[in-house]
Design an enzyme around this catalytic site. Structure first.
Site, PDB file in Angstrom:
ATOM      1  CB  SER A 115      14.858  38.842  16.307  1.00  0.00           C
ATOM      2  OG  SER A 115      13.417  38.785  17.295  1.00  0.00           O
ATOM      3  CE  LYS A 166      14.045  33.713  19.690  1.00  0.00           C
ATOM      4  NZ  LYS A 166      13.661  34.329  20.060  1.00  0.00           N
ATOM      5  CD1 TRP A 203       8.793  38.998  22.117  1.00  0.00           C
ATOM      6  CD2 TRP A 203       7.128  39.089  23.195  1.00  0.00           C
ATOM      7  NE1 TRP A 203       8.400  37.587  21.870  1.00  0.00           N
ATOM      8  CE2 TRP A 203       7.043  38.155  22.708  1.00  0.00           C
ATOM      9  CE3 TRP A 203       6.381  39.224  24.881  1.00  0.00           C
ATOM     10  CZ2 TRP A 203       6.327  37.073  23.159  1.00  0.00           C
ATOM     11  CZ3 TRP A 203       5.738  38.368  24.496  1.00  0.00           C
ATOM     12  CH2 TRP A 203       5.415  37.282  24.149  1.00  0.00           C
ATOM     13  CG  HIS A 260      12.607  43.174  18.386  1.00  0.00           C
ATOM     14  ND1 HIS A 260      13.387  42.423  19.022  1.00  0.00           N
ATOM     15  CD2 HIS A 260      11.703  42.628  17.145  1.00  0.00           C
ATOM     16  CE1 HIS A 260      13.121  41.598  18.424  1.00  0.00           C
ATOM     17  NE2 HIS A 260      12.566  41.969  17.606  1.00  0.00           N
TER      18      HIS A 260
HETATM   19  C1  GCU Z   1       8.281  37.069  17.904  1.00  0.00           C
HETATM   20  C2  GCU Z   1       8.319  36.075  18.915  1.00  0.00           C
HETATM   21  C3  GCU Z   1      10.106  36.751  19.336  1.00  0.00           C
HETATM   22  C4  GCU Z   1      11.106  36.933  18.529  1.00  0.00           C
HETATM   23  C5  GCU Z   1      10.718  37.656  17.200  1.00  0.00           C
HETATM   24  C6  GCU Z   1      11.502  38.102  15.908  1.00  0.00           C
HETATM   25  O1  GCU Z   1       8.039  38.522  18.771  1.00  0.00           O
HETATM   26  O2  GCU Z   1       8.431  35.378  19.976  1.00  0.00           O
HETATM   27  O3  GCU Z   1      10.813  35.354  19.855  1.00  0.00           O
HETATM   28  O4  GCU Z   1      13.032  36.681  18.574  1.00  0.00           O
HETATM   29  O5  GCU Z   1       9.758  36.905  16.853  1.00  0.00           O
HETATM   30  O6  GCU Z   1      12.037  37.295  15.428  1.00  0.00           O
HETATM   31  O7  GCU Z   1      10.971  38.718  15.472  1.00  0.00           O
END
Ligand code: GCU
Length: 407
Positions: free
Chosen positions: A248, A252, A339, A389
């Site tokens: 997540s 990144k 998402w 997720h």
């Molecule tokens: C939120 C955010 C995402 C990210 C996520 C996470 O949903 O919008 O961009 O990847 O958190 O880190 O769990």
């Protein structure tokens, strides 16, 4: 305070494939001046262009590390898992001029007597969530409130102990002959918008910030490089075989770490989505505008110039994957994690592949998204698994196979 601006209020994500706009992706193999990239030698130059664009327009520029790194062993257990492995806790101090910060690194490695390859990744709730016993201390750093993880008033507690072992299946990883190294991301840079005064940013108080200065994702990624500095001094690990991974927002960060630091021999993005592996131009699920408004501290200020204006981006996220070439990179999606735009993550792998071809390597072996739970592995790997997720044992199995294939 963790400010989530307008969550669920002002934003209706698009989850209809038919409503994905037409878009043209920037060509990773075309120079800014228009010329064609024809060989690995050209790519060096082109890579520098692409890297600079991600630096100035997306993540922000991280400083050169010119401080002192000191490692203090907190505990060491050579008799972990009935003597099959070792577990060690190390406090890494980063000192620069009058400033000092530290982060605690948790290391697991098999007792093979030989240096081994390893996975390195940031965790969300503290190293104690990866340990069932009290030897690993509860983090004292700022933490997000989460009832199941036992954190409240931005403090972690014993209640979180061991809660993330299923997401970091160290027994399985060790039994496959790999080490595992993890640290809490909040010790590297606390995940709230404080004007970049704490965490790694605090080491550079003289820095005048501008639109292209490093945000938190770049801070987390930069922290991973400091752990790599330390791993290069560790006897148990093969530093030329370290895979960096993250889930997540930390996926990144893992991708940006892999882009900034080519010592990472393999790079893994787990459900990284928008600002990670997913193509911004698809505007499916989370969008550039939405992420910048929800998390104003994650990216360089410049990134918000592309809010609702994705077609103006001089790059897209397939070029972030391409920055890893010729090193292997793996992207994983969860089918219910819309998402993060699973299809956009896959298409990104396909669009990065021409850069691998330049090296005579196969990037993504297929051009249509593979069926559920059927990984595809070239020099780019991809799977979309059942479920939503999360960093799950299924994901780890694929990462271990992918690492076996390439290491
Ligand atoms: C939120 C955010 C995402 C990210 C996520 C996470 O949903 O919008 O961009 O990847 O958190 O880190 O769990």
């Amino acid at each position: 305070i963790f400010v989530r601006v307008g969550l669920g209020q002002d934003f209706e994500p698009n989850y209809e494939e038919s409503r994905v706009p037409d878009y043209a992706l920037p060509d990773p193999l075309r120079f800014e001046h228009g010329g064609q990239v024809g060989n690995p030698e050209d790519w060096k130059e082109r890579r520098a262009e692409v890297f600079r664009l991600f630096e100035s327009e997306v993540y922000g520029k991280s400083p050169e590390w010119d401080g002192e790194l000191r490692a203090e062993t907190l505990f060491e257990n050579p008799d972990f898992l009935d003597g099959k492995a070792s577990r060690k806790g190390v406090r890494l101090y980063l000192k620069r001029n009058a400033k000092e910060i530290f982060f605690d690194v948790l290391l697991f490695y098999p007792n093979t007597g030989q240096p081994v390859p390893a996975f390195l990744g940031l965790n969300f709730y503290g190293n104690h969530t990866l340990a069932s016993d009290a030897q690993v201390p509860v983090t004292q750093a700022w933490i997000r409130n989460n009832e199941t993880m036992g954190s409240s008033e931005n403090k972690a507690s014993e209640a979180g102990r061991g809660k993330r072992i299923p997401n970091w299946p160290y027994e399985a990883i060790l039994s496959r002959g790999y080490g595992l190294v993890s640290l809490y991301y909040g010790e590297v840079d606390p995940d709230f918008d404080d004007g970049f005064r704490n965490g790694v940013h605090a080491l550079y108080p003289e820095e005048a910030r501008n639109e292209a200065s490093w945000g938190s994702i770049a801070g987390w990624a930069w922290g991973l490089s400091r752990v790599m500095d330390f791993l290069e001094t560790e006897a148990w690990v093969q530093p030329e075989k370290v895979a960096v991974l993250g889930h997540s927002r930390l996926g990144k960060a893992a991708l940006w770490a892999g882009a900034m630091d080519t010592r990472f021999a393999l790079v893994i993005s787990n459900n990284s989505g928008c600002g990670g592996a997913a193509l911004s131009r698809r505007k499916y699920g989370e969008t550039v505008g939405r992420i910048n408004r929800s998390f104003p501290h994650w990216f360089a200020a410049n990134f918000s110039r592309y809010n609702e204006n994705e077609s103006a981006l001089p790059i897209d996220q397939h070029q972030l994957l391409a920055l890893m070439a010729p090193r292997p990179v793996y992207v994983a999606s969860g089918v219910e994690d819309r998402w993060a735009d699973p299809r956009g993550e896959f298409l990104s792998c396909v669009a990065a592949s021409p850069v691998y071809a330049l090296f005579g390597l196969q990037g993504m072996p297929v051009t249509t998204q593979p069926p559920l739970d059927q990984p595809e592995m070239g020099h780019i790997g991809y799977h979309v698994r059942s479920g939503g997720h999360g960093l799950l044992p299924y994901d780890w199995q694929q990462y271990l196979d992918f690492a076996d294939m390439h290491f």
